[in-house]
Scaffold this motif. Structure first.
Motif, PDB file in Angstrom:
ATOM      1  N   VAL B 459       0.890  -1.170   0.000  1.00  0.00           N
ATOM      2  CA  VAL B 459       0.000   0.000   0.000  1.00  0.00           C
ATOM      3  C   VAL B 459       0.928   1.220   0.000  1.00  0.00           C
ATOM      4  O   VAL B 459       1.164   1.846   1.034  1.00  0.00           O
ATOM      5  N   PRO B 460       1.474   1.567  -1.167  1.00  0.00           N
ATOM      6  CA  PRO B 460       2.503   2.614  -1.197  1.00  0.00           C
ATOM      7  C   PRO B 460       1.919   4.016  -1.006  1.00  0.00           C
ATOM      8  O   PRO B 460       0.741   4.248  -1.267  1.00  0.00           O
ATOM      9  N   GLU B 461       2.769   4.895  -0.548  1.00  0.00           N
ATOM     10  CA  GLU B 461       2.353   6.280  -0.317  1.00  0.00           C
ATOM     11  C   GLU B 461       2.145   7.009  -1.643  1.00  0.00           C
ATOM     12  O   GLU B 461       1.342   7.912  -1.756  1.00  0.00           O
ATOM     13  N   ARG B 462       2.955   6.641  -2.634  1.00  0.00           N
ATOM     14  CA  ARG B 462       2.822   7.292  -3.951  1.00  0.00           C
ATOM     15  C   ARG B 462       3.134   6.245  -5.030  1.00  0.00           C
ATOM     16  O   ARG B 462       3.625   5.143  -4.699  1.00  0.00           O
ATOM     17  N   PHE B 463       2.836   6.603  -6.262  1.00  0.00           N
ATOM     18  CA  PHE B 463       3.130   5.670  -7.362  1.00  0.00           C
ATOM     19  C   PHE B 463       4.638   5.486  -7.483  1.00  0.00           C
ATOM     20  O   PHE B 463       5.389   6.459  -7.556  1.00  0.00           O
ATOM     21  N   THR B 464       5.061   4.229  -7.486  1.00  0.00           N
ATOM     22  CA  THR B 464       6.474   3.939  -7.701  1.00  0.00           C
ATOM     23  C   THR B 464       6.558   3.076  -8.958  1.00  0.00           C
ATOM     24  O   THR B 464       5.583   2.366  -9.293  1.00  0.00           O
ATOM     25  N   PRO B 465       7.668   3.115  -9.666  1.00  0.00           N
ATOM     26  CA  PRO B 465       7.773   2.307 -10.899  1.00  0.00           C
ATOM     27  C   PRO B 465       7.487   0.832 -10.632  1.00  0.00           C
ATOM     28  O   PRO B 465       6.778   0.179 -11.395  1.00  0.00           O
ATOM     29  N   ALA B 466       7.988   0.335  -9.517  1.00  0.00           N
ATOM     30  CA  ALA B 466       7.798  -1.094  -9.217  1.00  0.00           C
ATOM     31  C   ALA B 466       6.319  -1.410  -9.014  1.00  0.00           C
ATOM     32  O   ALA B 466       5.806  -2.418  -9.523  1.00  0.00           O
ATOM     33  N   HIS B 467       5.619  -0.517  -8.287  1.00  0.00           N
ATOM     34  CA  HIS B 467       4.205  -0.754  -8.007  1.00  0.00           C
ATOM     35  C   HIS B 467       3.381  -0.701  -9.304  1.00  0.00           C
ATOM     36  O   HIS B 467       2.546  -1.572  -9.567  1.00  0.00           O
ATOM     37  N   VAL B 468       3.655   0.333 -10.112  1.00  0.00           N
ATOM     38  CA  VAL B 468       2.919   0.485 -11.374  1.00  0.00           C
ATOM     39  C   VAL B 468       3.165  -0.736 -12.260  1.00  0.00           C
ATOM     40  O   VAL B 468       2.235  -1.298 -12.864  1.00  0.00           O
ATOM     41  N   LEU B 469       4.400  -1.186 -12.298  1.00  0.00           N
ATOM     42  CA  LEU B 469       4.759  -2.352 -13.122  1.00  0.00           C
ATOM     43  C   LEU B 469       3.992  -3.599 -12.647  1.00  0.00           C
ATOM     44  O   LEU B 469       3.414  -4.350 -13.436  1.00  0.00           O
ATOM     45  N   LEU B 470       3.977  -3.757 -11.318  1.00  0.00           N
ATOM     46  CA  LEU B 470       3.322  -4.932 -10.731  1.00  0.00           C
ATOM     47  C   LEU B 470       1.821  -4.938 -11.054  1.00  0.00           C
ATOM     48  O   LEU B 470       1.273  -5.950 -11.513  1.00  0.00           O
ATOM     49  N   VAL B 471       1.179  -3.790 -10.828  1.00  0.00           N
ATOM     50  CA  VAL B 471      -0.273  -3.722 -11.052  1.00  0.00           C
ATOM     51  C   VAL B 471      -0.583  -3.870 -12.544  1.00  0.00           C
ATOM     52  O   VAL B 471      -1.512  -4.601 -12.929  1.00  0.00           O
ATOM     53  N   THR B 472       0.231  -3.216 -13.385  1.00  0.00           N
ATOM     54  CA  THR B 472      -0.013  -3.306 -14.830  1.00  0.00           C
ATOM     55  C   THR B 472       0.142  -4.755 -15.300  1.00  0.00           C
ATOM     56  O   THR B 472      -0.644  -5.245 -16.117  1.00  0.00           O
ATOM     57  N   LEU B 473       1.138  -5.408 -14.778  1.00  0.00           N
ATOM     58  CA  LEU B 473       1.352  -6.821 -15.136  1.00  0.00           C
ATOM     59  C   LEU B 473       0.132  -7.654 -14.749  1.00  0.00           C
ATOM     60  O   LEU B 473      -0.352  -8.487 -15.524  1.00  0.00           O
ATOM     61  N   ALA B 474      -0.402  -7.389 -13.520  1.00  0.00           N
ATOM     62  CA  ALA B 474      -1.582  -8.124 -13.049  1.00  0.00           C
ATOM     63  C   ALA B 474      -2.772  -7.855 -13.968  1.00  0.00           C
ATOM     64  O   ALA B 474      -3.527  -8.773 -14.317  1.00  0.00           O
ATOM     65  N   VAL B 475      -2.936  -6.595 -14.397  1.00  0.00           N
ATOM     66  CA  VAL B 475      -4.052  -6.251 -15.291  1.00  0.00           C
ATOM     67  C   VAL B 475      -3.882  -6.974 -16.630  1.00  0.00           C
ATOM     68  O   VAL B 475      -4.847  -7.554 -17.159  1.00  0.00           O
ATOM     69  N   LEU B 476      -2.657  -6.988 -17.136  1.00  0.00           N
ATOM     70  CA  LEU B 476      -2.419  -7.625 -18.447  1.00  0.00           C
ATOM     71  C   LEU B 476      -2.693  -9.129 -18.389  1.00  0.00           C
ATOM     72  O   LEU B 476      -3.305  -9.699 -19.294  1.00  0.00           O
ATOM     73  N   VAL B 477      -2.228  -9.743 -17.304  1.00  0.00           N
ATOM     74  CA  VAL B 477      -2.479 -11.192 -17.149  1.00  0.00           C
ATOM     75  C   VAL B 477      -3.987 -11.436 -17.088  1.00  0.00           C
ATOM     76  O   VAL B 477      -4.509 -12.370 -17.706  1.00  0.00           O
ATOM     77  N   SER B 478      -4.700 -10.574 -16.343  1.00  0.00           N
ATOM     78  CA  SER B 478      -6.163 -10.732 -16.221  1.00  0.00           C
ATOM     79  C   SER B 478      -6.832 -10.574 -17.581  1.00  0.00           C
ATOM     80  O   SER B 478      -7.755 -11.331 -17.919  1.00  0.00           O
ATOM     81  N   VAL B 479      -6.365  -9.591 -18.347  1.00  0.00           N
ATOM     82  CA  VAL B 479      -6.937  -9.389 -19.685  1.00  0.00           C
ATOM     83  C   VAL B 479      -6.683 -10.634 -20.543  1.00  0.00           C
ATOM     84  O   VAL B 479      -7.567 -11.092 -21.277  1.00  0.00           O
ATOM     85  N   ALA B 480      -5.478 -11.189 -20.419  1.00  0.00           N
ATOM     86  CA  ALA B 480      -5.148 -12.400 -21.194  1.00  0.00           C
ATOM     87  C   ALA B 480      -6.090 -13.539 -20.833  1.00  0.00           C
ATOM     88  O   ALA B 480      -6.521 -14.312 -21.691  1.00  0.00           O
ATOM     89  N   ILE B 481      -6.434 -13.623 -19.539  1.00  0.00           N
ATOM     90  CA  ILE B 481      -7.341 -14.701 -19.098  1.00  0.00           C
ATOM     91  C   ILE B 481      -8.723 -14.525 -19.735  1.00  0.00           C
ATOM     92  O   ILE B 481      -9.379 -15.507 -20.082  1.00  0.00           O
ATOM     93  N   THR B 482      -9.144 -13.276 -19.905  1.00  0.00           N
ATOM     94  CA  THR B 482     -10.485 -13.056 -20.485  1.00  0.00           C
ATOM     95  C   THR B 482     -10.579 -13.541 -21.930  1.00  0.00           C
ATOM     96  O   THR B 482     -11.669 -13.737 -22.448  1.00  0.00           O
TER      97      THR B 482
END
Lengths: 254, 912
Positions: B459-482
C-alpha cells in the motif's frame, strides 16, 4: 560466589533443632531450572537447597527476575525442575506425573497469587468450595467454605462475586481457598502486590494469625521489606541462587 | 453436590460468555436446522409416496402400456380373470393424444384419459383442490367436464370453471371442455400428466369411427398373493406392458425416496460440518479467554479429566440450547423445502412434524457440539498453569503437534460415526468424511497461502515504478485470461481486483492506513481466516454452479429447440387433412416442409422369436425400452428422394428397393446388450389396433442415431416421430387404413408460434405442436429444480455467513486490547470499523472469487465430457455473485463489529 552456605541439618526458625523423626514440610535439594533459548541454555535457578520444618513463616526475597516465582512454581509442582529434588512432607514431587501432582496440589500445597485469580462466575463461597470438590474432602464443602470465610472475616460476603468485592476482600477469599483442604504448606506469590498498603498489612496480619491458629507453614515470595517484618525465617535469592537464609524478626514466635 | 457446583459454573460461564455463547449456539443451530429441516422434508416425501401406495398404483395391480396401446379385444383377458374370480374388479383407461390451447394460443401436449366414472378410481377417491364444485365422480359424470392433474394445471394455468380448447386426434371439430376440478396428486401414477374425462365426454368429441384403445388398466384382487400371480400372468400375456403390484410400486417409491433422503441428509451434514468449524472457533476463544481460570483450577488440584467433565458439560448445554433452537427453526424450514419439492416432483406432500426427527436433531446438536468442542477442550485442558500464571506463550513442540493430529483424527472418527448414524451408511459416511476432510484441508491450505499474499500486498504512499509495473502486469495477465471464453468472467473479476492496486495509491492517507492495517490483519490467525474464506467459497460455488448450469442449459435448449432443428412445428393428421395443412403452412410462410407417414405398430417377434420369449429374460427397464424402440413406424418417401435426417451408425441408409423388401432402420440403442440387434436381423410388426391385421416382417438394413448431423453437438433433439424408419410403402403395409401423415415444418423462429396457432384453427382434428411449446415444460421443470437446489445450496452460504459473524466477533474479542491502544493513540471508531470491514471484504472477496474460479474449472471438463454444450460463466452473474457475497459479508461484519468498536480504551487497558 554465594556468601551463604546452606545448612546441612536445618534448624527451626527459633534456632532449635527439629524433633527427632519430624519431617520437614518442604525440602529442596540442589534444585536447578534452566530454559533453552535457541542454542543457549539459560539457568534460572542453580543449586538451591533448603529445608522448612512445619509452622514456619518464611519470606522468599529477591529482586524482580531473581527466580522467586520459578522456585515457587517448582515447589508447588507447577513447573518441572531441571535438576535436584523437591520433597513435600518427605515425598519427592519433582518427577511426578501430572495426575499425581494434581493430588499433591490439592492436599499438600495451597497457593495465593498477587492477582487473586478467583473464578469470576462463582461466588466467594463457591470459589472456596472449588478445591474441596476436586479432592476427597469428607465433610460438607459448603460448611467448610463458610467456616473459612468466617475465619478470614468475610462471613457477610459469602454470596458475593469477585467483582463485588474489594481487592483486599478478594485476596482473603483466595487465602481461604488456599487453606480449604487444610494443606500443611501455603505458598504465596506477592500476595500484597496488588493491594494498598493498609490492605496489604491486613492481609499479612491475617496470614500470621492463621499460621498461629492453624499451624500452617507459609512461604511468601516478595520484594516488599514490610513483609519481611513478619518472617520467622528469611530466604534471599539473587540471580537464581540462594544467597541468604536467616532467622526472621519473628523467629521463635509461636 | 459436585454436580451442583459444576452446573452453576457452567451456566454462569455460558451467561457470562454473552455474544460468544450466542454465536456458538447459532453455529450449532444452523447445522441442526439444516438436518432437521431437510430430514423432516424427506420424511414427508417418504410418507406421501408410501402412505397411499395402493391408490397411487390405481389398485392391487396396474397395467400401463403407453408405447403399445391395448386394443379393446385385450379387455377380454381381464373379463376372463374377473369371471374366474382371480381379480375382483378392473377399470380401463382410454388414452388420446391432444394439444391443449393456452389462453395465449400456445399449445401444450397432453394426454386425455377417459375413464368410466362407475368404476374409476378402483381404490380410494381422487381428492380435489379447494374450489371444485363437486366430487371427482360428480364432476366427470357431467358432460364436457374434465379434471386436470396438477402438472397439466400448472402448465396451462387454467382455473376451475374456465373453458379450455382441446385439439383432439380424431375429433369431429374443436372441443371445448370445462375445468371441473384439479386433482391434488391423488391420481394413479400413470395418469399424473393427464386431463381426465368420462368415456361419454370423449365419445361425444371423437368420430364414431375413432379407434378405441387403452393405455392403462387397474385391477383389484382378494389377496396380495393373487395380485402377484395375476401380475405374473399379465406380464407373460402383455410382454410390452409395464405390470406393477403394490409391493413393486412401494419398492420403487422407497428407492426414490431413500435417494432423496440421502441427498438431503448429505446437504444437512455439510451445514453441520461448517457449523462445527464455528463451534471449534468459538469454544477455542471462549476457553482461551479463561486460561487463567483453567490454570487456577489446576493449581487447586483439578485433573484433566475433571476439566474435560466441566467443559464437556458446558458443550452439552451449548448443544442443547443450539439444538432446541435449530430444531424449532428446522420445522419451519422443512415446510419451505416441502413446498419446493412439491413444485419439482409434482406430488402432493403433506406437512407433518416428526418428533423423532426433532428429538434426534437436538441429540445431533449436542453430539456435534461435543465432538467439535473436543479439540479446544483437550487443547486448553493441557495448559501448564505455570506458563499461564506468568503469561508465558504456549509452547509448540513436536509432541503438541502430534497430539493435535491425533485429536483431529479422533474428531474425524467421531464425526464419521455421527454421519454414519445420520446417513445410515458407514461406507458413504466414510467417503464423505475423508473426502470433505481432504478437500477442506487443501482449500484451507490454498486460501491460507492466498491470505499470506494479501497480507503482504503493498500500500505505497505514492506511485512507484515497481508498483505500477506490478499492477499493470496483473491487469495484463487478467486481460489475457479473459481471452479464454470459459474463463472470461474470472478474468473480468481479476481485472477489477488488479485495478484496486491503482486505486489504493490515490486514497487519502488515513484511508490508506486503514487499508494497510486491514490487509496486514487478514494474515493474522490465518487458519481461522482461511476457514472463513473456505465457508464462503463453498456457498458461492454451490449456488453459482447451480444457477449457471441451470441458466446455460435452459438457454441452450431453448435456442436449439427454436433455431437449430430442421423443423420447429410438427403436425400429425390423416391423409386428406395433411394435404390441407401443408397448403396452409405454405401460405403461412414455411421455409421447408417434410411430409412423412406414421403407423402405430407393435412387435410380435424378433428374428423369428416370439416377443414374449424375447422379453422374458429382460429386466423391467430393458423391457420398457425395447417396447419403446420397436413400437411405431415412420415412413419416408425414399423413392422421391426423402431420406431420414439421421446419422447411420451401422449398416446403410434406406434405398428405394427397401419398399419391396421392407428394409427398415432401427435405433442404435438396440445394438447394445441385451438386445444385440444388427443389420440383417428381422423384426415382425403388427398393427395392434386392427382386428385382423397380418404381421409384417421387417428387415433391419441399418442402425441410426436420432441426432441429425445438423443439430447442435450433444443435445439429442430427435428428428423422428417414430422409432422404426421405413419407406412409406412399408409403413402403409403395416398400418393399413390407420396411417397418419406427419408434417415437419420449418418457420422463421419468431413466427413459429403464431403459425402453429393458425394451423390448429385450420384443422382442429390435427395434432399441431410447436417445439417452442416444449420450452414451457422445460422452463417450468428447470425453474423448480433450480429453485430447490439453490435453496439447499444457500444453506452452505448461510453457514458461511455464520462463520463470518463468528470470525469477526472472535477477532474483535481477541483484539479488544489492541483496539483500546489504537483508540488511545487517537484512532476513531470509524477507522477501526473501516479496518474490520475492509479485512472482511478482502477475505470474502477471496472466497467468492475462489468459488468462481472453481466453477470455471468444473465447467471445463463438464462441457467436454458430460453435457457437451457450450457452458460458460456469464460475467454479470459472476460479478453479481461475488459482489453480493462481499456485501453480505460486510453487512454481517458491520452488525457484529458495531458494538465492540465502540469500546472505551480505558476499560480494556486498565481493567482487562
Amino acid at each position: 560466589m554465594s556468601d551463604f552456605a546452606p545448612a546441612s541439618s536445618p534448624l527451626r526458625a527459633d534456632g532449635s533443632a527439629p524433633a527427632v523423626g519430624e519431617v520437614p514440610v518442604l525440602e529442596v535439594r540442589h534444585l536447578g531450572r534452566s530454559l533453552r533459548l535457541g542454542s543457549e541454555e539459560l539457568a534460572i535457578l542453580q543449586d538451591i537447597t533448603f529445608s522448612i520444618p512445619p509452622g514456619e513463616f518464611v519470606t522468599l526475597m529477591g529482586p524482580s527476575g531473581s527466580g522467586k516465582s520459578t522456585l515457587l512454581g517448582c515447589i508447588t509442582g507447577l513447573d518441572n525442575p531441571s535438576q535436584g529434588q523437591v520433597l513435600l512432607n518427605g515425598v519427592d514431587v519433582s518427577r511426578m506425573r501430572e495426575s499425581q501432582l494434581a493430588g499433591i496440589r490439592n492436599r499438600t500445597v495451597g497457593m495465593v497469587f498477587q492477582a487473586f485469580n478467583l473464578i469470576p462466575t462463582l461466588t466467594a463461597r463457591e470459589n472456596v468450595e472449588v478445591p474441596l470438590y476436586a479432592g476427597r474432602w469428607r465433610g460438607s464443602p459448603s460448611s467448610r467454605a463458610t467456616e473459612l470465610l468466617g475465619l478470614v472475616g468475610l462471613s457477610h460476603r459469602l454470596e458475593h462475586r469477585p467483582n463485588q468485592l474489594s481487592g483486599g476482600e478478594q485476596q482473603r477469599v483466595a487465602i481461604a481457598r488456599a487453606l480449604a483442604t487444610e494443606p500443611p504448606l501455603v505458598v504465596a506469590d506477592e500476595p500484597t502486590g496488588n493491594l494498598a498498603a493498609a490492605q496489604g498489612k491486613e492481609i499479612l496480619e491475617l496470614l500470621w494469625d492463621l499460621r498461629q491458629r492453624m499451624g500452617t507453614t507459609f512461604v511468601i515470595a516478595t520484594h516488599d521489606s514490610t513483609i519481611a517484618g513478619y518472617a520467622t525465617r528469611m530466604l534471599q535469592i539473587s540471580d537464581g541462587r540462594l544467597v541468604g537464609d536467616h532467622p526472621g524478626p519473628r523467629a521463635g514466635a509461636r | 453436590m459436585k454436580a451442583g457446583l459444576y452446573l452453576r459454573y457452567t451456566t454462569r460461564s455460558l451467561t457470562r460468555g454473552g455474544r460468544r455463547t450466542v454465536l456458538a449456539a447459532f453455529c450449532v443451530g444452523v447445522g441442526v436446522m439444516a438436518i432437521v429441516g431437510l430430514q423432516m422434508a424427506a420424511s414427508m416425501v417418504n410418507s406421501s409416496l408410501t402412505a397411499n401406495v395402493r391408490q397411487a398404483n390405481g389398485g392391487d395391480v396396474s397395467v400401463v402400456s403407453v408405447a403399445v396401446p391395448l386394443p379393446q379385444s385385450e379387455l377380454r383377458t381381464f373379463q376372463q380373470l374377473q369371471s374366474s374370480g382371480r381379480i375382483t374388479r378392473f377399470t380401463a383407461v382410454r388414452e388420446y393424444s391432444s394439444t391443449v390451447i393456452r389462453p395465449g394460443g400456445q399449445g401444450v401436449s397432453a394426454t386425455v384419459d377417459a375413464v368410466d366414472p362407475a368404476t374409476f378410481p378402483l381404490v380410494g377417491t381422487v381428492a380435489l383442490r379447494p374450489g371444485a364444485a363437486g366430487t371427482f365422480r360428480q364432476l366427470i359424470s357431467r358432460p364436457g367436464t374434465m379434471v386436470l392433474s396438477s402438472t397439466i394445471e400448472s402448465l396451462l394455468g387454467a382455473k376451475v370453471g374456465s373453458e379450455v380448447r382441446v385439439n383432439l386426434a380424431q375429433a369431429r371439430g374443436p372441443v371445448y371442455w370445462r375445468v371441473g376440478g384439479i386433482a391434488r396428486g391423488s391420481l394413479p401414477a400413470g395418469m399424473d400428466q393427464a386431463l381426465v374425462v368420462s368415456n361419454a365426454t370423449l365419445n361425444g368429441a371423437v368420430s364414431s369411427s375413432a379407434l378405441v384403445d387403452y393405455g392403462e388398466v387397474y385391477l383389484t384382487t382378494t389377496t396380495s398373493k393373487d395380485a402377484s400371480r395375476v401380475a405374473r400372468q399379465l406380464t407373460d400375456q402383455l410382454p410390452l406392458a409395464t405390470v406393477s403390484t403394490v409391493q413393486q410400486a412401494l419398492n420403487s417409491d422407497k428407492q426414490a425416496s431413500s435417494q432423496l433422503t440421502q441427498f438431503l441428509s448429505i446437504a444437512g451434514l455439510a451445514a453441520l460440518l461448517i457449523g462445527g468449524i464455528g463451534i471449534v472457533n468459538t469454544m477455542q476463544v471462549s476457553l482461551a479467554r479463561r486460561r487463567l481460570e483453567i490454570a487456577m483450577l489446576k493449581t487447586t488440584g483439578y485433573r484433566r479429566r475433571d476439566l474435560y467433565l466441566l467443559f464437556g458439560l458446558e458443550a452439552v448445554m451449548l448443544g442443547l440450547v443450539g439444538g432446541v433452537g435449530g430444531a424449532a427453526v428446522g420445522i419451519g424450514l422443512s415446510d419451505a423445502v416441502r413446498a419446493l419439492l412439491e413444485g419439482v416432483a409434482n406430488v402432493v406432500i403433506n406437512f407433518a412434524i416428526s418428533w423423532e426427527i426433532v428429538l434426534a436433531g437436538v441429540g445431533i446438536g449436542v453430539a456435534t457440539t461435543c465432538i467439535f468442542a473436543l479439540l479446544p477442550i483437550v487443547r486448553l485442558s493441557r495448559v501448564r498453569p505455570a506458563a499461564v500464571l506468568r503469561d508465558a506463550p504456549a509452547e509448540v513442540t513436536v509432541g503438541v503437534l502430534g497430539s493435535s493430529a491425533v485429536l483431529l483424527g479422533v474428531v474425524a472418527v467421531l464425526f464419521w460415526l455421527l454421519a454414519s448414524a445420520i446417513l445410515g451408511s458407514a461406507g458413504l459416511a466414510l467417503i464423505l468424511v475423508i473426502g470433505t476432510g481432504v478437500a477442506l484441508a487443501i482449500l484451507t491450505l490454498i486460501f491460507s497461502q492466498a491470505l499470506r499474499l494479501i497480507g503482504h500486498l503493498p500500500v505505497p504512499e505514492r506511485f512507484t515504478p515497481a508498483h505500477v509495473l506490478l499492477v499493470t502486469l496483473a491487469v495484463l495477465v487478467s486481460v489475457a485470461i479473459t481471452t479464454v471464453a470459459s474463463l472470461r468472467a474470472v478474468g473480468a473479476l481479476l481485472i477489477l481486483a488488479s485495478l484496486l492496486g491503482y486505486l489504493v495509491v490515490v486514497l487519502p492517507r488515513p484511508a490508506k492506513a486503514v487499508v494497510r492495517m486491514a490487509l496486514r490483519n487478514s494474515e493474522r490467525t490465518r487458519t481461522r481466516t482461511a476457514a472463513t474464506s473456505v465457508a464462503l467459497f463453498v456457498g458461492v460455488f454451490a449456488v453459482g454452479l447451480i444457477l449457471i448450469l441451470g441458466t446455460d442449459i435452459r438457454s441452450d435448449l431453448d435456442s436449439i429447440i427454436t433455431q437449430s432443428t430442421t423443423y420447429n412445428v410438427i403436425a400429425v393428421a390423416p391423409g386428406q387433412s395433411a394435404t390441407r395443412l401443408l397448403q396452409a403452412a405454405r401460405g403461412l410462410g414455411s421455409t421447408s416442409e417434410l411430409s412423412t407417414s406414421a403407423a402405430i405398430s407393435s412387435p410380435v417377434a424378433i428374428n423369428g422369436r416370439p416377443i414374449s420369449e424375447v422379453v422374458g429374460a429382460l429386466s423391467h427397464s430393458d423391457r420398457s425400452e425395447l417396447a419403446f424402440l420397436t413400437s411405431g413406424i415412420q415412413g419416408f418417401g425414399v423413392t422421391s428422394g426423402t431420406l431420414p435426417d439421421v446419422t447411420i451408425k451401422q449398416g446403410r441408409q434406406l434405398r428405394p428397393s427397401d419398399a419391396s423388401t421392407n428394409g427398415v432402420l432401427v435405433s442404435t440403442a438396440l445394438s447394445r446388450s441385451p438386445f444385440d440387434l444388427k443389420a440383417g436381423d428381422t423384426i415382425t410388426e403388427i398393427d395392434p389396433l386392427a382386428p385382423h391385421a397380418a404381421p409384417v416382417t421387417l428387415q433391419v438394413v441399418g442402425l441410426y442415431s436420432a441426432t441429425s448431423a445438423g443439430s447442435r453437438k450433444g443435445i439429442s433433439i430427435t428428428t423422428t416421430v417414430a422409432p422404426i424408419l421405413a419407406t412409406q410403402q412399408t409403413a402403409a403395409t403395416v398400418a393399413g387404413s390407420n396411417l397418419q401423415q406427419v408434417l415437419e415444418l420449418k418457420f422463421p423462429p419468431k413466427r413459429a408460434d403464431a403459425a402453429a396457432t393458425q394451423l390448429r384453427s385450420a384443422d382442429p382434428g390435427a395434432q399441431v405442436v410447436s417445439l417452442a411449446d416444449f420450452t414451457l415444460i422445460i422452463d417450468q421443470f428447470l425453474n423448480n429444480a433450480i429453485l430447490f437446489l439453490t435453496a439447499i445450496a444457500s444453506l452452505a452460504l448461510l453457514a458461511g455467513i455464520v462463520i463470518i459473524a463468528n470470525s469477526v466477533a472472535l477477532a474483535l474479542l481477541e483484539r479488544r486490547r489492541e483496539i483500546g491502544i489504537l483508540k488511545a493513540v487517537g484512532q476513531g471508531r470509524g477507522a477501526v470499523l473501516g479496518e474490520v470491514l475492509t479485512e472482511t471484504a478482502a477475505v470474502a472477496g477471496l472466497g467468492a472469487a475462489g468459488g468462481m474460479v472453481a466453477i470455471a474449472l468444473v465447467l471445463l471438463p463438464l462441457q467436454r465430457l458430460v453435457i457437451k454444450i457450450n457452458l460458460g460463466i456469464p460475467t454479470p452473474l459472476a460479478l453479481a455473485l461475488v459482489v453480493g457475497a462481499i456485501l453480505v459479508a460486510v453487512v454481517t461484519a458491520a452488525l457484529v463489529a458495531w458494538g465492540p468498536v465502540r469500546v472505551r480504551p480505558l476499560e480494556v487497558l486498565r481493567y482487562e
